[in-house]
Enzyme design. Structure first.
Site, PDB file in Angstrom:
ATOM      1  N   GLY A  38     -10.304  -2.164  -5.165  1.00  0.00           N
ATOM      2  CA  GLY A  38      -9.306  -2.946  -5.883  1.00  0.00           C
ATOM      3  C   GLY A  38      -9.597  -2.997  -7.367  1.00  0.00           C
ATOM      4  N   THR A  39     -10.208  -4.089  -7.797  1.00  0.00           N
ATOM      5  CA  THR A  39     -10.435  -4.358  -9.225  1.00  0.00           C
ATOM      6  C   THR A  39     -11.152  -3.205  -9.936  1.00  0.00           C
ATOM      7  OG1 THR A  39     -10.505  -6.690  -8.682  1.00  0.00           O
ATOM      8  CG2 THR A  39     -11.477  -6.063 -10.787  1.00  0.00           C
ATOM      9  N   GLY A  67     -13.371  -8.601  -7.617  1.00  0.00           N
ATOM     10  CA  GLY A  67     -14.384  -7.839  -8.346  1.00  0.00           C
ATOM     11  C   GLY A  67     -15.790  -8.114  -7.844  1.00  0.00           C
ATOM     12  N   GLY A  86     -13.608  -5.941  -1.401  1.00  0.00           N
ATOM     13  CA  GLY A  86     -14.095  -7.058  -2.207  1.00  0.00           C
ATOM     14  C   GLY A  86     -15.271  -6.608  -3.057  1.00  0.00           C
ATOM     15  N   LEU A 125       2.402 -12.380  -7.254  1.00  0.00           N
ATOM     16  CA  LEU A 125       3.135 -11.435  -6.401  1.00  0.00           C
ATOM     17  C   LEU A 125       4.565 -11.141  -6.879  1.00  0.00           C
ATOM     18  CD1 LEU A 125       1.901 -12.919  -3.000  1.00  0.00           C
ATOM     19  CD2 LEU A 125       0.989 -10.926  -4.171  1.00  0.00           C
ATOM     20  N   CYS A 166      -0.009 -16.796   2.414  1.00  0.00           N
ATOM     21  CA  CYS A 166       1.253 -17.358   1.933  1.00  0.00           C
ATOM     22  C   CYS A 166       1.441 -18.726   2.568  1.00  0.00           C
ATOM     23  CB  CYS A 166       2.397 -16.440   2.355  1.00  0.00           C
ATOM     24  SG  CYS A 166       3.994 -17.038   1.823  1.00  0.00           S
ATOM     25  N   ILE A 174     -11.510  -8.718   2.113  1.00  0.00           N
ATOM     26  CA  ILE A 174     -10.994 -10.035   1.815  1.00  0.00           C
ATOM     27  C   ILE A 174      -9.944  -9.952   0.690  1.00  0.00           C
ATOM     28  CG2 ILE A 174     -13.093 -11.215   2.499  1.00  0.00           C
ATOM     29  CD1 ILE A 174     -13.763 -11.801  -0.369  1.00  0.00           C
ATOM     30  N   ASN A 175      -9.013 -10.882   0.734  1.00  0.00           N
ATOM     31  CA  ASN A 175      -8.112 -11.079  -0.386  1.00  0.00           C
ATOM     32  C   ASN A 175      -8.887 -11.886  -1.437  1.00  0.00           C
ATOM     33  OD1 ASN A 175      -5.717 -11.303  -1.946  1.00  0.00           O
ATOM     34  ND2 ASN A 175      -4.494 -11.293  -0.069  1.00  0.00           N
TER      35      ASN A 175
HETATM   36  C1  LIG Z   1      -4.363  -7.817 -10.129  1.00  0.00           C
HETATM   37  C2  LIG Z   1      -4.442  -7.933  -8.637  1.00  0.00           C
HETATM   38  C3  LIG Z   1      -3.263  -7.877  -7.884  1.00  0.00           C
HETATM   39  C4  LIG Z   1      -3.324  -7.994  -6.487  1.00  0.00           C
HETATM   40  N1  LIG Z   1      -2.159  -7.945  -5.771  1.00  0.00           N
HETATM   41  C5  LIG Z   1      -2.202  -8.038  -4.407  1.00  0.00           C
HETATM   42  C6  LIG Z   1      -1.009  -7.940  -3.649  1.00  0.00           C
HETATM   43  O1  LIG Z   1       0.089  -7.716  -4.173  1.00  0.00           O
HETATM   44  N2  LIG Z   1      -1.122  -8.100  -2.295  1.00  0.00           N
HETATM   45  C7  LIG Z   1      -2.320  -8.279  -1.652  1.00  0.00           C
HETATM   46  O2  LIG Z   1      -2.355  -8.393  -0.415  1.00  0.00           O
HETATM   47  N3  LIG Z   1      -3.479  -8.338  -2.366  1.00  0.00           N
HETATM   48  C8  LIG Z   1      -3.439  -8.228  -3.714  1.00  0.00           C
HETATM   49  N4  LIG Z   1      -4.615  -8.267  -4.438  1.00  0.00           N
HETATM   50  C9  LIG Z   1      -5.907  -8.409  -3.717  1.00  0.00           C
HETATM   51  C10 LIG Z   1      -6.613  -7.057  -3.559  1.00  0.00           C
HETATM   52  O3  LIG Z   1      -5.836  -6.146  -2.791  1.00  0.00           O
HETATM   53  C11 LIG Z   1      -8.010  -7.217  -2.903  1.00  0.00           C
HETATM   54  O4  LIG Z   1      -7.835  -7.817  -1.626  1.00  0.00           O
HETATM   55  C12 LIG Z   1      -8.939  -8.134  -3.711  1.00  0.00           C
HETATM   56  O5  LIG Z   1      -8.741  -7.945  -5.105  1.00  0.00           O
HETATM   57  C13 LIG Z   1     -10.427  -7.890  -3.380  1.00  0.00           C
HETATM   58  O6  LIG Z   1     -10.834  -6.570  -3.675  1.00  0.00           O
HETATM   59  P1  LIG Z   1     -11.513  -6.140  -5.090  1.00  0.00           P
HETATM   60  O7  LIG Z   1     -12.605  -7.129  -5.378  1.00  0.00           O
HETATM   61  O8  LIG Z   1     -12.006  -4.742  -4.877  1.00  0.00           O
HETATM   62  O9  LIG Z   1     -10.432  -6.211  -6.127  1.00  0.00           O
HETATM   63  C14 LIG Z   1      -4.581  -8.150  -5.834  1.00  0.00           C
HETATM   64  C15 LIG Z   1      -5.750  -8.185  -6.605  1.00  0.00           C
HETATM   65  C16 LIG Z   1      -5.701  -8.079  -7.989  1.00  0.00           C
HETATM   66  C17 LIG Z   1      -6.988  -8.110  -8.776  1.00  0.00           C
END
Ligand SMILES: Cc1cc2nc3c(=O)[nH]c(=O)nc-3n(C[C@H](O)[C@H](O)[C@H](O)COP(=O)(O)O)c2cc1C
Length: 297
Positions: A273-274, A225, A251, A74, A131, A191-192
């Protein structure tokens, strides 16, 4: 056709996942063409903290078999520079802005919400609760009682919609979602990333095959991913059954069929996201295919 979300009228149900699309850089590269075909119905900023953060040392990424492990940590310029430098640029995007913030105490979170409250450019706030609590060391969002307490302490600072971005790294995500609702959240998102690690591949000179060295500079990271989609679907379904506020699901979404699965288990919006790293036009493709009357130019 549009989607109503916490009082915002959105053109379709597709957002970006925080931290996975740099709209300021994309706008510099593509100019008006990006505005004309902006892929997301609202834009979520990457996480902003009160003080600037350098993030984790490199390496920060590991490509897993069906996903990505990141240990970005972050990094961000902090609230003041976000407001003075990024906000004017983000305000020019053709969609509502959701600012994602994170703090490790109620006081820090309150200060972030107070600042967002005064800025007309910000339509809503997403609070990242992945956090660690400075007192317990547990993630704030992993402990329902602590989450509700923190939200009750800060909620009055913000007169705009508050989305709580839950952590999947907890015992009972639906209990955490309910605590967020009771604490005053207007929506939850999930999900995060799932806590994950990666090991440095042994080199040809390595004589001790049992010696395992972490690859990521931060030690561990978070998996995102395609690999996490089944986990995300189960968690979104469990949360949607437990709360009455809207749910933003994400997710591993790579296609309109995946987005429909999240909508089908109860998500109101879906974030990409990814997949945007692999295909920057993924969100536009998915939004168009969902056929909410939205067509990229
Ligand atoms: C490179 C990267 C940076 C990310 N940065 C943040 C962030 O700054 N704050 C946050 O809440 N989630 C962050 N995430 C989480 C994504 O927003 C998302 O919740 C998570 O990747 C699941 O979705 P996805 O599988 O489509 O990527 C990040 C994910 C990745 C891969």
């Amino acid at each position: 056709m549009s989607v109503e979300f916490c009082g915002l009228a959105l053109a379709h149900p597709i957002l970006n996942g925080s931290g996975t699309f740099d709209a300021i850089a994309a706008r510099r590269a593509f100019g008006k063409a990006l505005d004309d075909a902006f892929p997301f119905a609202a834009f979520v900023s990457k996480t902003i903290t009160l003080a600037p953060r350098a993030g984790n040392p490199p390496p920060r990424l590991w490509e897993a078999q069906a996903g990505l492990v990141n240990s970005i940590g972050l990094p961000n310029k902090g609230l003041d520079r976000y407001i003075s430098e990024d906000l004017p640029e983000l305000a020019r995007l053709p969609v509502p802005l959701i600012t994602n913030v994170m703090g490790s105490t109620s006081e820090e979170i309150a200060a972030l919400l107070r600042a967002c409250d005064t800025r007309a450019e910000i339509a809503a706030v997403e609070l990242n609760v992945s956090c660690p609590n400075v007192h317990t060391g547990l993630d704030i969002g992993a402990d329902p009682a602590a989450l509700e307490r923190v939200l009750r302490a800060v909620r009055a600072e913000l007169h705009k919609p508050l989305i709580v971005k839950l952590t999947p790294n907890c015992a009972d995500v639906a209990a955490c979602a309910l605590a967020a609702q009771e604490g005053g959240a207007d929506a939850v998102s999930l999900i995060n990333t799932l806590r994950a690690g990666a090991l440095t591949p042994p080199g040809p000179q390595d004589d001790d095959a049992t010696r395992q060295v972490p690859w990521l500079g931060g030690g561990t990271g978070g998996l995102s991913g395609a690999a996490i989609r089944p986990v995300a679907l189960a968690q979104v379904a469990a949360v949607a059954q437990r709360v009455s506020i809207p749910v933003v699901g994400m997710g591993g979404v790579q296609s309109a069929a995946h987005a429909r699965q999240f909508l089908g288990v109860g998500a109101k919006l879906v974030a990409i996201g990814t997949e945007s790293f692999r295909d920057p036009s993924a969100a536009a493709r998915i939004a168009a295919e969902l056929d909410f009357g939205h067509r990229p130019a």
